[in-house]
Design a protein around this motif. Structure first.
Motif, PDB file in Angstrom:
ATOM      1  N   LYS A  71      -4.051  36.956  -6.897  1.00 18.56           N
ATOM      2  CA  LYS A  71      -3.831  36.006  -5.664  1.00 18.56           C
ATOM      3  C   LYS A  71      -3.535  34.623  -5.703  1.00 18.56           C
ATOM      4  CE  LYS A  71      -2.878  38.693  -3.410  1.00 18.56           C
ATOM      5  NZ  LYS A  71      -1.712  39.629  -3.507  1.00 18.56           N
ATOM      6  N   SER A  72      -3.097  34.146  -6.780  1.00 14.18           N
ATOM      7  CA  SER A  72      -2.987  32.681  -7.215  1.00 14.18           C
ATOM      8  C   SER A  72      -1.459  32.303  -7.103  1.00 14.18           C
ATOM      9  CB  SER A  72      -3.932  32.220  -8.560  1.00 14.18           C
ATOM     10  OG  SER A  72      -5.040  32.705  -8.294  1.00 14.18           O
ATOM     11  N   GLY A  73      -0.806  33.171  -7.119  1.00 18.07           N
ATOM     12  CA  GLY A  73       0.810  32.729  -7.201  1.00 18.07           C
ATOM     13  C   GLY A  73       1.455  33.399  -8.334  1.00 18.07           C
ATOM     14  N   THR A  74       0.988  34.550  -8.554  1.00 18.52           N
ATOM     15  CA  THR A  74       1.549  35.231  -9.858  1.00 18.52           C
ATOM     16  C   THR A  74       3.137  35.493  -9.630  1.00 18.52           C
ATOM     17  OG1 THR A  74      -0.481  36.357  -9.815  1.00 18.52           O
ATOM     18  CG2 THR A  74       0.944  37.186 -11.717  1.00 18.52           C
ATOM     19  N   VAL A  75       3.291  36.242  -8.467  1.00 17.50           N
ATOM     20  CA  VAL A  75       4.872  36.766  -8.215  1.00 17.50           C
ATOM     21  C   VAL A  75       5.485  35.674  -8.134  1.00 17.50           C
ATOM     22  CG1 VAL A  75       4.275  39.218  -7.692  1.00 17.50           C
ATOM     23  CG2 VAL A  75       4.613  37.123  -5.846  1.00 17.50           C
ATOM     24  N   TRP A  76       4.827  34.398  -7.654  1.00 18.54           N
ATOM     25  CA  TRP A  76       5.633  33.042  -7.438  1.00 18.54           C
ATOM     26  C   TRP A  76       6.359  32.604  -8.803  1.00 18.54           C
ATOM     27  CZ3 TRP A  76       3.615  28.239  -4.299  1.00 18.54           C
ATOM     28  CH2 TRP A  76       4.658  27.301  -4.131  1.00 18.54           C
TER      29      TRP A  76
ATOM     30  N   SER B  29      11.854  29.993  -3.123  1.00 17.33           N
ATOM     31  CA  SER B  29      11.015  29.367  -1.961  1.00 17.33           C
ATOM     32  C   SER B  29      10.399  30.849  -1.332  1.00 17.33           C
ATOM     33  CB  SER B  29      12.049  28.885  -0.961  1.00 17.33           C
ATOM     34  OG  SER B  29      12.935  29.882  -0.190  1.00 17.33           O
ATOM     35  N   PHE B  30       9.421  30.592  -0.407  1.00 18.63           N
ATOM     36  CA  PHE B  30       8.652  31.612   0.327  1.00 18.63           C
ATOM     37  C   PHE B  30       9.611  32.354   1.189  1.00 18.63           C
ATOM     38  CE2 PHE B  30       5.963  33.306   3.660  1.00 18.63           C
ATOM     39  CZ  PHE B  30       4.919  33.913   2.835  1.00 18.63           C
ATOM     40  N   GLN B  31      10.556  31.962   1.737  1.00 14.38           N
ATOM     41  CA  GLN B  31      11.634  32.541   2.500  1.00 14.38           C
ATOM     42  C   GLN B  31      12.556  33.421   1.555  1.00 14.38           C
ATOM     43  OE1 GLN B  31      10.752  29.332   2.735  1.00 14.38           O
ATOM     44  NE2 GLN B  31       9.674  29.219   4.941  1.00 14.38           N
ATOM     45  N   ALA B  32      13.003  32.753   0.712  1.00 15.23           N
ATOM     46  CA  ALA B  32      14.016  33.484  -0.133  1.00 15.23           C
ATOM     47  C   ALA B  32      13.168  34.777  -0.952  1.00 15.23           C
ATOM     48  CB  ALA B  32      14.705  32.713  -1.330  1.00 15.23           C
ATOM     49  N   MET B  33      12.334  34.536  -1.025  1.00 14.25           N
ATOM     50  CA  MET B  33      11.344  35.720  -1.758  1.00 14.25           C
ATOM     51  C   MET B  33      11.013  36.652  -0.883  1.00 14.25           C
ATOM     52  SD  MET B  33       8.932  33.613  -4.734  1.00 14.25           S
ATOM     53  CE  MET B  33       8.006  35.266  -4.829  1.00 14.25           C
ATOM     54  N   LYS B  34      10.594  36.148   0.353  1.00 14.82           N
ATOM     55  CA  LYS B  34      10.386  37.355   1.414  1.00 14.82           C
ATOM     56  C   LYS B  34      11.495  38.147   1.850  1.00 14.82           C
ATOM     57  CE  LYS B  34       7.186  37.188   5.242  1.00 14.82           C
ATOM     58  NZ  LYS B  34       6.188  38.184   4.968  1.00 14.82           N
TER      59      LYS B  34
ATOM     60  N   SER C 150       1.405  41.618   4.839  1.00 16.32           N
ATOM     61  CA  SER C 150       2.319  41.672   3.803  1.00 16.32           C
ATOM     62  C   SER C 150       1.955  40.955   2.443  1.00 16.32           C
ATOM     63  CB  SER C 150       3.547  40.532   4.169  1.00 16.32           C
ATOM     64  OG  SER C 150       4.042  40.917   5.470  1.00 16.32           O
ATOM     65  N   PHE C 151       2.403  41.591   1.452  1.00 11.93           N
ATOM     66  CA  PHE C 151       2.216  40.770  -0.018  1.00 11.93           C
ATOM     67  C   PHE C 151       2.400  39.397   0.183  1.00 11.93           C
ATOM     68  CE2 PHE C 151       2.339  39.566  -4.095  1.00 11.93           C
ATOM     69  CZ  PHE C 151       1.558  40.256  -5.044  1.00 11.93           C
ATOM     70  N   LEU C 152       3.696  39.077   0.357  1.00 11.14           N
ATOM     71  CA  LEU C 152       3.782  37.634   0.702  1.00 11.14           C
ATOM     72  C   LEU C 152       3.441  37.354   2.161  1.00 11.14           C
ATOM     73  CD1 LEU C 152       7.574  37.706  -0.643  1.00 11.14           C
ATOM     74  CD2 LEU C 152       5.436  36.536  -1.808  1.00 11.14           C
ATOM     75  N   ARG C 153       2.365  37.058   2.369  1.00 13.70           N
ATOM     76  CA  ARG C 153       1.595  36.971   3.785  1.00 13.70           C
ATOM     77  C   ARG C 153       1.690  35.545   4.409  1.00 13.70           C
ATOM     78  NH1 ARG C 153      -3.540  35.331   5.311  1.00 13.70           N
ATOM     79  NH2 ARG C 153      -3.814  34.407   3.582  1.00 13.70           N
ATOM     80  N   LYS C 154       1.103  34.626   4.176  1.00 11.21           N
ATOM     81  CA  LYS C 154       1.611  33.331   4.576  1.00 11.21           C
ATOM     82  C   LYS C 154       2.072  32.256   3.661  1.00 11.21           C
ATOM     83  CE  LYS C 154      -1.823  33.239   8.302  1.00 11.21           C
ATOM     84  NZ  LYS C 154      -3.036  32.487   8.848  1.00 11.21           N
ATOM     85  N   GLY C 155       1.676  32.255   2.475  1.00 10.68           N
ATOM     86  CA  GLY C 155       2.060  31.322   1.344  1.00 10.68           C
ATOM     87  C   GLY C 155       1.822  29.885   1.815  1.00 10.68           C
TER      88      GLY C 155
HETATM   89  P1  A3P Z   1      -1.147  34.761   0.962  1.00  6.65           P
HETATM   90  O1  A3P Z   1      -1.858  35.790   0.980  1.00  6.65           O
HETATM   91  O2  A3P Z   1      -2.053  33.363   1.207  1.00  6.65           O
HETATM   92  O3  A3P Z   1       0.093  34.213   1.576  1.00  6.65           O
HETATM   93  P2  A3P Z   1      -0.226  36.644  -6.406  1.00  6.65           P
HETATM   94  O4  A3P Z   1       1.439  36.981  -6.680  1.00  6.65           O
HETATM   95  O5  A3P Z   1      -1.095  36.240  -7.284  1.00  6.65           O
HETATM   96  O6  A3P Z   1      -0.489  38.166  -5.990  1.00  6.65           O
HETATM   97  O7  A3P Z   1      -0.434  35.840  -4.999  1.00  6.65           O
HETATM   98  C1  A3P Z   1      -0.010  36.126  -3.737  1.00  6.65           C
HETATM   99  C2  A3P Z   1      -0.217  34.802  -2.875  1.00  6.65           C
HETATM  100  O8  A3P Z   1       0.921  33.961  -3.341  1.00  6.65           O
HETATM  101  C3  A3P Z   1       0.187  35.261  -1.328  1.00  6.65           C
HETATM  102  O9  A3P Z   1      -0.700  34.111  -0.676  1.00  6.65           O
HETATM  103  C4  A3P Z   1       1.590  34.868  -1.433  1.00  6.65           C
HETATM  104  O10 A3P Z   1       2.022  34.598   0.058  1.00  6.65           O
HETATM  105  C5  A3P Z   1       1.880  33.660  -2.137  1.00  6.65           C
HETATM  106  N1  A3P Z   1       3.159  33.330  -2.621  1.00  6.65           N
HETATM  107  C6  A3P Z   1       4.096  34.262  -3.329  1.00  6.65           C
HETATM  108  N2  A3P Z   1       5.148  33.617  -3.438  1.00  6.65           N
HETATM  109  C7  A3P Z   1       5.255  32.435  -2.571  1.00  6.65           C
HETATM  110  C8  A3P Z   1       5.897  31.335  -2.545  1.00  6.65           C
HETATM  111  N3  A3P Z   1       7.268  31.614  -2.788  1.00  6.65           N
HETATM  112  N4  A3P Z   1       5.444  30.319  -1.910  1.00  6.65           N
HETATM  113  C9  A3P Z   1       4.311  30.233  -1.573  1.00  6.65           C
HETATM  114  N5  A3P Z   1       3.406  31.046  -1.684  1.00  6.65           N
HETATM  115  C10 A3P Z   1       3.944  32.326  -2.297  1.00  6.65           C
END
Ligand code: A3P
Length: 307
Positions: A44-49, A219-224, A245-250
């Motif tokens: 939950k630290s931004g792995t998929v980002w 970006s968050f929007q593009a990934m969502k 959502s997995f991409l919850r608030k970002g």
């Molecule tokens: P939130 O639950 O606070 O929204 P991980 O990939 O390590 O599991 O981390 C998931 C967290 O990263 C989620 O946080 C997710 O929304 C956030 N995240 C993923 N992609 C992002 C992006 N492009 N911009 C900002 N936050 C992002």
């Protein structure tokens, strides 16, 4: 089977996705290649980002790969049963994701020239994100009340163990040239500048157009909107995205919407105890205020009422 955890070298893992044999193989048998790029985080630290950023950098900003291949195949979590096989079969240069603490990481990495990018996030936002994720990720135990979950998080009694140990362990490598660390907060505040720093670490030269394309598509929007990145392809028996959502608030600082003043005090106390002595400043750390030094006469002048 679902929601059943086992312990491996002191760390909890959910049984459906991980196994003792898989973790042993990840640690002792996995052959790291010199051109591997590891995307390492505490969950939950931004792995998929970071995975999206690395995928886009690899493709010179072209989003085709990110739009056609699920992120778990582009940068598999090699400690999972499935991810290990995918990682072994992927072509070089591989992107490999991992949530493993450093003491369980592939031994062959330490004799290699492979690179690790470590992303760290404010643990208060991590716990809030993990709390929501635990409600939708079926292999995880239901988190119950936030108060109780917070206790477990602070004690490291959650999958992947203690956030504090994870971060302190990995940051011991911070002077190594094949190690790079960055915070979720830096990515958030300056994605373009962060991508430039990541490219420099990777030795990858992107032109302005490619750089812009990385920023836009990560970006968050593009990934969502990208079904290869938003986990909508994940079966609902694993991830129930109807509740959250997995991409919850970002965002940065969502903890302020969830933690009570008492929980914040408790968190800060444990944080101070656990992180003392680590010579690293994170974006969320309070600026250190220097105490005014007492004037030489302070100790000579008795205060009113003191004797
Ligand atoms: P939130 O639950 O606070 O929204 P991980 O990939 O390590 O599991 O981390 C998931 C967290 O990263 C989620 O946080 C997710 O929304 C956030 N995240 C993923 N992609 C992002 C992006 N492009 N911009 C900002 N936050 C992002």
């Amino acid at each position: 089977m679902f929601k059943d955890y086992f312990q491996y070298k002191g760390i909890s893992f959910p049984r459906v996705i991980y196994s003792e044999q898989g973790l042993q193989a990840a640690e002792n048998k996995f052959q790291v290649r010199d051109d591997d790029i590891f995307n390492v985080t505490y969950q939950k630290s931004g792995t998929v980002w970071m995975l999206e950023i690395l995928s886009l950098i690899r493709s010179n900003g072209d989003p085709s790969w990110c739009r056609t291949v699920p992120n778990w195949d582009r940068g598999p979590w090699y400690e999972t049963n499935l991810g290990l096989r995918t990682a072994q079969g992927n072509q070089s240069p591989r992107i490999i994701s991992s949530h493993l603490p450093i003491h369980l990481f592939a031994k062959s990495f330490f004799q290699s020239k492979a690179k690790v990018l470590y992303t760290v996030r404010n643990p208060k936002d991590v716990v809030v994100s993990l709390y929501h994720f635990s409600q939708i990720f079926r292999p995880y135990k239901c988190p119950g009340q936030l108060d109780q979950f917070l206790e477990q998080f602070l004690e490291g009694d959650v999958p992947f163990g203690s956030w504090f140990d994870h971060v302190k362990g990995w940051l011991e490598l911070r002077d190594c040239e094949n190690f790079f660390w960055i915070s979720y907060e830096e990515l958030h505040q300056d994605l373009r500048g962060s991508v430039e720093r990541i490219c420099k670490f990777l030795g990858k030269d992107l032109d302005t157009q490619a750089l812009e394309a990385v920023v836009e598509n990560a970006s968050f929007q593009a990934m969502k909107q990208n079904k290869m990145s938003n986990f909508s392809l994940s079966p609902s028996c694993f991830l129930d995205q109807t509740k959250s959502s997995f991409l919850r608030k970002g965002i940065i600082g969502d903890w302020k919407n969830h933690l009570t003043p008492a929980q914040i005090d408790q968190f800060d106390r444990v944080y101070r105890e656990q992180m003392q002595g680590l010579d690293v400043t994170f974006p969320w750390d309070e600026p250190r205020t220097s105490q005014p030094s007492p004037s030489p006469t302070d100790c000579l002048d008795p205060q009113p009422g003191s004797n």
